[in-house]
Design a protein around this motif. Structure first.
Motif: not given
Length: 265
Positions: A209-217
């Motif tokens: 889940a790339p969009d959940q890996a970082l605070c940027l989403k």
């Protein structure tokens, strides 16, 4: 050849319903085309405005629905008719963005690509034939015994754009900008993690889940696509970004149309 003869049109269809969804894909496509024909005249490419009624079918995965819901069925048929109309026009291409929804390593079992082939690509000729059969002039000609010419459905002008697992796996390739955003908006919470990917860019396509890996989403997708996106580095990973670029490159008509845009101010 006149300047008008060098223009081409690109329709962007995306399943991303966010406000920045379509502009983000448009920006990425514009950069990807630079790898297909370096130096093409981007100012001579018309990215056609979205048509909300047709785009309804891209929302919520209606494009791949089973047709049991009559409203979803009507939206899907309308979308297919729209695509068919665009594919009958000269120098017009339809870029169809969907996410793979699974890691790149599992792409061989990607349900979304299988459904794109089955529910979009293989259905378009049938949509055209039904449209011909139901057209009043066609019915009259059939009575008169005159067979109208078949529409030229340029199915090869339909090009799939498919990130694995999601489009953030491509956008986070812009490590420098992602780090800047993280520091600017989130106090550098994940700046170290982002910068650590510099030497392992190939891992983005494998994140569950790339969009959940970082605070940027998903909040900064358009900025990541528009500011310093490292197109060649993303391609050199040789995963889903490169696959989509290569798919464009195999379309001879697209390459020829892009070549004609070169050298015009």
């Amino acid at each position: 050849m006149s300047p008008e003869d060098t223009r081409l049109s690109i329709v962007i269809l995306t399943e991303d319903s966010g406000e920045d969804g379509r502009p983000t894909v448009e920006e990425l496509v514009g950069r990807m085309l630079e790898l297909v024909v370096p130096g093409y005249g981007r100012h001579r490419v018309d990215f056609l405005p979205s048509e909300p009624r047709e785009e309804e079918a891209m929302r919520g995965n209606v494009w791949k629905s089973d047709g049991k819901n009559p409203i979803e069925h009507d939206r899907r048929v309308r979308l297919l008719r729209y695509i068919a109309r665009k594919l009958s026009l000269p120098d017009t291409f339809v870029f169809f963005h969907i996410d793979g929804d699974q890691p790149w390593a599992e792409r061989g079992t990607c349900e979304n690509i299988a459904k794109f082939d089955r529910k979009v690509v293989t259905q378009l000729p049938h949509v055209v034939e039904r449209g011909r059969a139901n057209a009043p002039r066609t019915r009259q000609r059939a009575k008169d015994g005159a067979e109208p010419p078949a529409p030229a459905l340029q199915i090869e002008h339909l090009l799939l754009v498919c990130p694995f697992r999601s489009i953030e796996a491509w956008l986070y390739q812009n490590i420098r900008r992602a780090s800047e955003i993280c520091r600017r908006e989130h106090g550098g919470r994940h700046a170290g993690d982002i910068e650590a990917w510099q030497g392992k860019r190939e891992e983005f396509d494998e994140l569950p889940a790339p969009d959940q890996a970082l605070c940027l989403k998903k909040a900064y997708n358009r900025e990541l696509a528009s500011n310093g996106f490292p197109t060649q580095l993303a391609y050199d990973v040789r995963k889903s970004f490169a696959e989509s670029v290569d798919r464009m490159g195999r379309c001879g008509a697209l390459r020829a149309a892009l070549e004609r845009t070169r050298g015009w101010e």
